[in-house]
Write an enzyme that holds these catalytic residues in place. Structure first.
Site, mmCIF file in Angstrom:
data_model
loop_
_atom_site.group_PDB
_atom_site.id
_atom_site.type_symbol
_atom_site.label_atom_id
_atom_site.label_comp_id
_atom_site.label_asym_id
_atom_site.label_seq_id
_atom_site.Cartn_x
_atom_site.Cartn_y
_atom_site.Cartn_z
ATOM 1 N N LYS A 126 5.159 -1.714 7.092
ATOM 2 C CA LYS A 126 4.028 -0.813 6.827
ATOM 3 C C LYS A 126 4.144 0.008 8.179
ATOM 4 C CE LYS A 126 0.261 0.083 4.629
ATOM 5 N NZ LYS A 126 0.017 0.042 3.335
ATOM 6 N N ASP A 166 -0.097 5.670 1.365
ATOM 7 C CA ASP A 166 -1.339 4.931 1.460
ATOM 8 C C ASP A 166 -2.531 5.701 1.859
ATOM 9 O OD1 ASP A 166 -2.209 1.783 1.770
ATOM 10 O OD2 ASP A 166 -2.722 2.531 3.789
HETATM 11 P P1 NDP Z 1 -6.937 7.361 -0.391
HETATM 12 O O1 NDP Z 1 -6.863 7.921 0.991
HETATM 13 O O2 NDP Z 1 -6.531 8.081 -1.783
HETATM 14 O O3 NDP Z 1 -8.699 7.078 -0.678
HETATM 15 C C1 NDP Z 1 -9.281 6.104 -0.005
HETATM 16 C C2 NDP Z 1 -10.785 6.236 -0.368
HETATM 17 O O4 NDP Z 1 -11.506 5.058 0.359
HETATM 18 C C3 NDP Z 1 -11.442 7.317 0.114
HETATM 19 O O5 NDP Z 1 -12.464 7.602 -1.165
HETATM 20 C C4 NDP Z 1 -11.830 7.338 1.094
HETATM 21 O O6 NDP Z 1 -13.043 8.054 1.808
HETATM 22 C C5 NDP Z 1 -12.346 5.862 1.180
HETATM 23 N N1 NDP Z 1 -12.559 5.267 2.462
HETATM 24 C C6 NDP Z 1 -11.415 5.290 3.411
HETATM 25 N N2 NDP Z 1 -11.873 4.534 4.412
HETATM 26 C C7 NDP Z 1 -12.988 4.487 4.622
HETATM 27 C C8 NDP Z 1 -14.135 3.798 5.275
HETATM 28 N N3 NDP Z 1 -13.888 3.224 6.537
HETATM 29 N N4 NDP Z 1 -15.422 3.445 4.716
HETATM 30 C C9 NDP Z 1 -15.707 3.809 3.345
HETATM 31 N N5 NDP Z 1 -14.517 4.648 2.603
HETATM 32 C C10 NDP Z 1 -13.454 4.754 3.181
HETATM 33 O O7 NDP Z 1 -6.513 5.805 -0.483
HETATM 34 P P2 NDP Z 1 -5.993 4.973 -1.577
HETATM 35 O O8 NDP Z 1 -6.532 5.072 -2.727
HETATM 36 O O9 NDP Z 1 -4.614 5.099 -1.856
HETATM 37 O O10 NDP Z 1 -6.053 3.574 -0.778
HETATM 38 C C11 NDP Z 1 -7.286 2.642 -0.810
HETATM 39 C C12 NDP Z 1 -6.892 1.202 -0.740
HETATM 40 O O11 NDP Z 1 -6.056 0.901 -1.570
HETATM 41 C C13 NDP Z 1 -6.364 0.950 0.905
HETATM 42 O O12 NDP Z 1 -6.724 -0.180 1.356
HETATM 43 C C14 NDP Z 1 -4.977 1.026 0.485
HETATM 44 O O13 NDP Z 1 -4.333 0.209 1.388
HETATM 45 C C15 NDP Z 1 -4.871 0.063 -0.706
HETATM 46 N N6 NDP Z 1 -3.604 0.251 -1.589
HETATM 47 C C16 NDP Z 1 -3.157 1.482 -1.964
HETATM 48 C C17 NDP Z 1 -2.178 1.643 -2.654
HETATM 49 C C18 NDP Z 1 -1.616 2.969 -3.443
HETATM 50 O O14 NDP Z 1 -0.820 2.975 -3.960
HETATM 51 N N7 NDP Z 1 -2.209 4.075 -2.921
HETATM 52 C C19 NDP Z 1 -1.260 0.713 -3.283
HETATM 53 C C20 NDP Z 1 -1.999 -0.641 -2.500
HETATM 54 C C21 NDP Z 1 -3.112 -0.875 -1.947
HETATM 55 P P3 NDP Z 1 -12.803 9.608 2.354
HETATM 56 O O15 NDP Z 1 -12.161 10.633 1.476
HETATM 57 O O16 NDP Z 1 -14.139 9.768 2.810
HETATM 58 O O17 NDP Z 1 -11.795 9.026 3.655
#
Ligand code: NDP
Length: 444
Positions: A126, A166
């Site tokens: 990671k 991510d």
């Molecule tokens: P993105 O950056 O595309 O989206 C993240 C979302 O979560 C955004 O809406 C963001 O809001 C919100 N968010 C982030 N931090 C916080 C916080 N502290 N409190 C509340 N909301 C928050 O990321 P992903 O969708 O790619 O990833 C989401 C999760 O899935 C993570 O845990 C990631 O590790 C996991 N994941 C992702 C994969 C992938 O293929 N993308 C694969 C496996 C796991 P804002 O825009 O306001 O920051």
């Protein structure tokens, strides 16, 4: 004292300043007790748990770049190569101000088991940086990504370590990083996944984590005599995972009524309009207030609140520790039947236990969101073959992988007399393969 407790004590003493890492280790080791106890002599002699909780190596480096005002900015970059017993290190790059050593370490540790569960040959890694792409111009993001890759390129390679996206790292960031890698190394290879379709990316990678989450949720429901049709689903997040989870849930006939970002959340009783959500988040990169402004049926609320909405299924898809014990109580009180994690470790340990004790079917992120990394591994395969598969080909492989994961974790839990404990099943199934490979490869 049992071997698990001994190692847990040692890990706690050694990593006291890394709470997320300790949380992840505790959750995993605790649920591995039945396997470890059954083979204690071998695992102790081989120091399997000590070796598993100590990364192969960690890099931490300075990332200087120049902003649009001509000011030099400095961020901290990270890459952790945790375990490569079953394949090259593989895991995303997180760009978020909250990134630190402990967060990267917890994510890298979880990745070992998740990658093993996919059934594909990928090890755990990671990385990321405490850089926030939000509000930056494209040129600033490019400057950061180039500087980040100038250092990272020393440690990665198509057969060594293959990073991916991510939080905060989407197609734009991967593109800039890939360009810089190619420029410095003079080699065109599949060193990153999540690439654009015109330069080695895989169809269905963008959708994979969200779609995969729904494929495993559907299998879970099916095996309990239920279907997705007509179910009310609450989803947190509004990023990559949340958007495509929403889309697939709707294709399966469910109604998704919420989404959220780090400032607020939407309740849309008529069902989230995915195209509008994509426009707001993927194109305009705006806040959810814009979604509410464009849609009559939507209510916008400041702060957190997704878990207070009545639902059949809850899918946390935002970030770690976003579903707390009181949220779990509210979901159970509202009749929620299933919780599957799209994000990594979104549910705290006490909330997870509460779900399990109250008969909620709970699948943790290691299994439920493995579709993303599985499809990344399919992208690696296509790059090695120098071929591109169709969307349908990738999607059907993804579906099969998620169905297999469900049955593997279900079987592993049953083998140890813990039917329905999918958290334990996932940790055991992921662990056994890695531990066997480590023992076979000797003390390295
Ligand atoms: P993105 O950056 O595309 O989206 C993240 C979302 O979560 C955004 O809406 C963001 O809001 C919100 N968010 C982030 N931090 C916080 C916080 N502290 N409190 C509340 N909301 C928050 O990321 P992903 O969708 O790619 O990833 C989401 C999760 O899935 C993570 O845990 C990631 O590790 C996991 N994941 C992702 C994969 C992938 O293929 N993308 C694969 C496996 C796991 P804002 O825009 O306001 O920051």
């Amino acid at each position: 004292m049992s071997y698990v407790d001994e190692v847990l004590d040692r890990v706690k003493a050694k990593n006291a300043s890394e709470p997320e890492f300790l949380q992840a280790v505790e959750e995993v080791l605790d649920s591995l007790r039945p396997v470890i106890d059954a083979n204690e002599e071998t695992y102790r002699r081989e120091a399997i748990l000590e070796r598993l909780t100590e990364p192969d190596r960690q890099f931490k480096f300075r990332v200087p770049w120049v902003d649009d005002k001509g000011q030099v900015q400095v961020n901290t970059g990270y890459r952790i190569q945790f375990n490569n017993s079953i394949g090259p290190y593989k895991g995303g790059l997180r760009l978020h101000p909250s990134v630190n050593t402990g967060i990267i370490k917890f994510l890298g540790f979880e990745q070992i088991f998740k990658n093993s569960l996919t059934g594909l040959p990928i090890g755990g890694g990671k990385g990321g940086a405490d850089f926030d792409p939000k509000g930056k111009s494209d040129r600033e993001v490019m400057a950061f990504c180039q500087s980040f890759m100038t250092e990272l390129c020393k440690y990665i390679g198509a057969d060594v370590d293959v990073p991916a996206g991510d939080i905060g790292t989407g197609a734009r960031e991967i593109g800039y990083m890939f360009g810089q890698y190619k420029k410095i190394k003079s080699v065109y290879e599949g060193v990153l996944t999540g690439k654009g379709l015109t330069y080695g990316g895989s169809l269905a990678r963008t959708e994979a984590t969200g779609y995969g989450l729904l494929y495993i949720t559907q299998e879970l429901m099916k095996c309990h005599g239920e279907s997705m049709e007509g179910k009310t689903v609450v989803i947190s997040g509004a990023g990559n995972v949340a958007i495509y989870a929403t889309q697939k849930a709707q294709q399966m006939g469910a109604k998704v009524v919420t989404c959220s970002d780090s400032t607020g959340w939407i309740y849309d009783p008529e069902g989230i309009d995915v195209e509008l959500l994509k426009e707001v988040k993927e194109v305009k990169r705006a806040r959810l207030t814009e979604y509410a402004a464009a849609r009559k049926s939507a209510e916008y609320h400041e702060g957190r609140g997704v878990w207070s909405v009545k639902c059949d299924i809850a899918l946390p898809c935002a970030t770690q520790n976003e579903l707390l014990i009181d949220d779990a109580k509210a979901l159970v009180a509202n009749g929620c039947k299933a919780v599957c994690e799209g994000a990594n470790m979104p549910t705290t340990i006490d909330a997870t236990k509460y779900f399990q004790e109250n008969g909620v079917w709970f699948i943790g992120g290691k299994a439920a969101n493995a579709g993303g990394v599985a499809t990344s591994a399919l992208e690696m395969t296509q790059n090695s073959e120098r071929l591109s598969w169709t969307f349908e080909e990738v999607d059907s492989k993804l579906q099969q992988i998620m169905v297999n994961i469900y049955h593997n974790i279900d079987d592993a839990a049953k083998r140890y007399g813990q039917e329905g404990n999918y958290v334990m099943g996932a940790n055991i199934a992921g662990f056994e393969k890695v531990a066997n490979a480590m023992i076979a490869q000797g003390v390295v």
